[in-house]
Scaffold this motif. Structure first.
Motif, PDB file in Angstrom:
ATOM      1  N   ALA A 193      -7.394   4.466  -3.490  1.00  0.00           N
ATOM      2  CA  ALA A 193      -7.161   3.383  -2.534  1.00  0.00           C
ATOM      3  C   ALA A 193      -6.637   3.956  -1.223  1.00  0.00           C
ATOM      4  CB  ALA A 193      -6.159   2.385  -3.105  1.00  0.00           C
ATOM      5  N   VAL A 194      -6.813   3.183  -0.159  1.00  0.00           N
ATOM      6  CA  VAL A 194      -6.268   3.576   1.138  1.00  0.00           C
ATOM      7  C   VAL A 194      -4.770   3.835   0.967  1.00  0.00           C
ATOM      8  CG1 VAL A 194      -5.742   2.751   3.472  1.00  0.00           C
ATOM      9  CG2 VAL A 194      -8.010   2.358   2.490  1.00  0.00           C
TER      10      VAL A 194
ATOM     11  N   SER B 155       0.830  -1.208   0.000  1.00  0.00           N
ATOM     12  CA  SER B 155       0.000   0.000   0.000  1.00  0.00           C
ATOM     13  C   SER B 155       0.861   1.253   0.000  1.00  0.00           C
ATOM     14  CB  SER B 155      -0.974   0.008   1.179  1.00  0.00           C
ATOM     15  OG  SER B 155      -0.279   0.173   2.382  1.00  0.00           O
TER      16      SER B 155
ATOM     17  N   THR C 142      -8.920   5.617   5.193  1.00  0.00           N
ATOM     18  CA  THR C 142      -9.946   4.592   5.418  1.00  0.00           C
ATOM     19  C   THR C 142     -10.727   4.349   4.132  1.00  0.00           C
ATOM     20  OG1 THR C 142     -11.552   6.264   6.117  1.00  0.00           O
ATOM     21  CG2 THR C 142     -10.248   5.202   7.857  1.00  0.00           C
ATOM     22  N   PRO C 143     -11.211   3.116   3.955  1.00  0.00           N
ATOM     23  CA  PRO C 143     -12.036   2.839   2.774  1.00  0.00           C
ATOM     24  C   PRO C 143     -13.415   3.470   2.917  1.00  0.00           C
ATOM     25  CG  PRO C 143     -11.877   0.885   4.159  1.00  0.00           C
ATOM     26  CD  PRO C 143     -10.997   1.935   4.776  1.00  0.00           C
TER      27      PRO C 143
ATOM     28  N   ASN D 100     -14.637   7.580  -3.759  1.00  0.00           N
ATOM     29  CA  ASN D 100     -14.850   6.275  -3.153  1.00  0.00           C
ATOM     30  C   ASN D 100     -13.489   5.601  -3.034  1.00  0.00           C
ATOM     31  OD1 ASN D 100     -15.984   3.989  -2.111  1.00  0.00           O
ATOM     32  ND2 ASN D 100     -16.857   3.274  -4.037  1.00  0.00           N
ATOM     33  N   VAL D 101     -13.094   5.281  -1.815  1.00  0.00           N
ATOM     34  CA  VAL D 101     -11.771   4.741  -1.543  1.00  0.00           C
ATOM     35  C   VAL D 101     -11.886   3.241  -1.291  1.00  0.00           C
ATOM     36  CG1 VAL D 101      -9.772   4.867  -0.009  1.00  0.00           C
ATOM     37  CG2 VAL D 101     -11.056   6.944  -0.568  1.00  0.00           C
ATOM     38  N   SER D 102     -11.093   2.459  -2.041  1.00  0.00           N
ATOM     39  CA  SER D 102     -11.086   1.009  -1.849  1.00  0.00           C
ATOM     40  C   SER D 102      -9.969   0.631  -0.879  1.00  0.00           C
ATOM     41  CB  SER D 102     -10.899   0.295  -3.188  1.00  0.00           C
ATOM     42  OG  SER D 102      -9.639   0.614  -3.744  1.00  0.00           O
ATOM     43  N   VAL D 103     -10.023  -0.605  -0.401  1.00  0.00           N
ATOM     44  CA  VAL D 103      -9.025  -1.067   0.556  1.00  0.00           C
ATOM     45  C   VAL D 103      -7.660  -1.180  -0.103  1.00  0.00           C
ATOM     46  CG1 VAL D 103      -8.356  -2.980   2.064  1.00  0.00           C
ATOM     47  CG2 VAL D 103     -10.733  -2.265   1.948  1.00  0.00           C
ATOM     48  N   THR D 104      -7.615  -1.725  -1.313  1.00  0.00           N
ATOM     49  CA  THR D 104      -6.345  -1.868  -2.028  1.00  0.00           C
ATOM     50  C   THR D 104      -6.488  -1.329  -3.437  1.00  0.00           C
ATOM     51  OG1 THR D 104      -6.923  -4.071  -2.805  1.00  0.00           O
ATOM     52  CG2 THR D 104      -5.639  -3.940  -0.776  1.00  0.00           C
TER      53      THR D 104
END
Length: 167
Positions: free
Chosen positions: A50-51, A19, A98-99, A121-125
């Motif tokens: 992404a995060v 990340s 944060t996602p 919109n933020v994804s985890v990866t």
């Protein structure tokens, strides 16, 4: 048991490293920066956030704000219960930690209502298409799947944890 703990620690270390290594800094609005008259929904479309990624807001200080708000405040163009706000530097960097959905507006009169607002919109990866690396799990033998270029880093990190007695 130690192998399972080693695998979990390696996955954790790999995910953290991946990340950080794949984090992207986006200049909000591109060449237009953070100002009225820019279609920020259009600017954000097609981008994968992404995060760990960062948003860089460039603006005329004291004439604009970067105000992080809730969805309801975003919809109402209100910063009365802002989560955070900056208008003094002219360059504000926000790390997407944060996602989920993140909302930003400018609370100067008529700016938000004129479209100076951004929702991401933020994804985890990161997705593979955005240059990020993705951990997909373990192979049939229970070992961690690690891209070849990352194997030495994961091995060294796991070895260090074992040496420290953390695994």
């Amino acid at each position: 048991m130690a192998t399972n703990a080693s695998s979990r620690a390696a996955v954790l270390l790999f995910a953290v490293y991946a990340s950080l290594a794949s984090a992207t800094t986006y200049t909000v609005g591109g060449v237009h920066s953070w100002m009225p008259g820019v279609d920020y929904a259009d600017w954000a479309s097609g981008k994968t956030f992404a995060v760990g990624d960062k948003l860089l807001f460039s603006y005329v200080r004291t004439d604009r704000t970067v105000t992080k708000v809730s969805k309801s405040e975003y919809d109402a163009c209100s910063g009365s219960d802002a989560l955070s706000e900056d208008n003094t530097s002219g360059l504000t960097t926000v790390t997407l930690a944060t996602p989920g959905m993140h909302y930003f507006i400018c609370i100067m009169p008529d700016h938000c209502a004129g479209g100076m607002k951004l929702a991401v919109n933020v994804s985890v990866t990161a997705s593979a298409g955005s240059g990020g690396l993705e951990v997909t799990g373990t192979n049939a033998g229970g070992g961690l799947l690690v891209p070849v270029n990352m194997a030495p880093i994961v091995a060294a990190a796991t070895g260090a944890l074992i040496e420290l007695g953390l695994l």
